[in-house]
Design an enzyme around this catalytic site. Structure first.
Site, PDB file in Angstrom:
ATOM      1  N   HIS A  25     -17.501 -18.671 -42.378  1.00 37.27           N
ATOM      2  CA  HIS A  25     -18.013 -18.918 -43.729  1.00 37.27           C
ATOM      3  C   HIS A  25     -17.733 -17.737 -44.658  1.00 37.27           C
ATOM      4  O   HIS A  25     -17.798 -17.889 -45.876  1.00 37.27           O
ATOM      5  CB  HIS A  25     -19.522 -19.160 -43.643  1.00 37.27           C
ATOM      6  N   ASN A  74     -25.320 -20.771 -50.582  1.00 36.60           N
ATOM      7  CA  ASN A  74     -25.765 -21.926 -51.369  1.00 36.60           C
ATOM      8  C   ASN A  74     -26.383 -21.532 -52.711  1.00 36.60           C
ATOM      9  O   ASN A  74     -26.781 -22.393 -53.487  1.00 36.60           O
ATOM     10  CB  ASN A  74     -26.740 -22.799 -50.560  1.00 36.60           C
ATOM     11  N   ASN A 120     -21.579 -26.011 -49.914  1.00 38.56           N
ATOM     12  CA  ASN A 120     -22.746 -25.675 -50.741  1.00 38.56           C
ATOM     13  C   ASN A 120     -22.466 -24.574 -51.761  1.00 38.56           C
ATOM     14  O   ASN A 120     -23.060 -24.554 -52.842  1.00 38.56           O
ATOM     15  CB  ASN A 120     -23.919 -25.269 -49.843  1.00 38.56           C
TER      16      ASN A 120
END
Length: 197
Positions: A25, A74, A120
């Protein structure tokens, strides 16, 4: 749309903190670090007005702010919108570098606008900017094996095999971001997307 001569913002997405370093990520933050070095910017410093770490320099002959939000993925939109406002950069001159589940590992794809594909960080940025009309450098991380939850998969580190190819992929993604700055989307896509793609 060809790139403007004015300033641009390049944002690398990821999660803060040492426990997330090296995870799939956080690939965007690693590309951002490469671009900051290429821009001659040295180290990142805190930009308190936007809750991001930034490095400023020149890439492709243009003044560029390279940024990494200090928030979790997010909540990336707030820092990005803050930087856009502070530096008076139009959203069309924003490049977001992020991990992409829908591409095989190491594949780089470029696009402007479109859906967020369940990402997100992108969803937060689109909402905060009020538009999806920003550029993206999508770094393929592949789909999780078997029935592994994608939310767990993106927070895992790259495999040993992937790590051997990772530096090459990061360099390619940084090259692609520079091409967007110098050549614009269509020319950069022609260079970085294989004909069969």
């Amino acid at each position: 749309m060809s790139p403007g001569p004015g300033p641009a913002l390049v944002v690398g997405l990821g999660n803060p903190g040492p426990e997330y370093e090296g995870t799939r990520h956080n690939v965007g933050t690693r590309v951002a670090a490469l671009l900051a070095t290429r821009a001659g910017a040295g180290r990142f410093s805190a930009h308190k007005r936007s809750n991001a770490d930034i490095a400023q320099g020149r890439l492709a002959g243009r003044p560029v702010t390279v940024a990494v939000p200090r928030t979790y993925m997010n909540l990336s939109g707030g820092p990005v919108a803050g930087l856009v406002q502070y530096f008076s950069i139009p959203p069309t001159e924003v490049i977001v570098v992020h991990d992409e589940l829908d591409l095989d590992f190491g594949v780089i794809r470029l696009k402007r606008g479109g859906g967020e594909g369940g990402h997100n960080g992108l969803r937060s940025i689109s909402k905060a900017l009020g538009t999806k009309d920003y550029l993206r450098v999508r770094f393929g991380i592949g789909r999780p094996p078997g029935r592994q939850d994608p939310a767990d998969y993106v927070l895992k580190r790259f495999s040993g095999v992937e790590n051997k190819e990772l530096d090459l992929g990061l360099d390619l993604a940084a090259d692609a971001a520079e091409a967007l700055l110098s050549e614009g989307l269509e020319a950069a896509q022609n260079r970085f997307h294989p004909l069969s793609g």
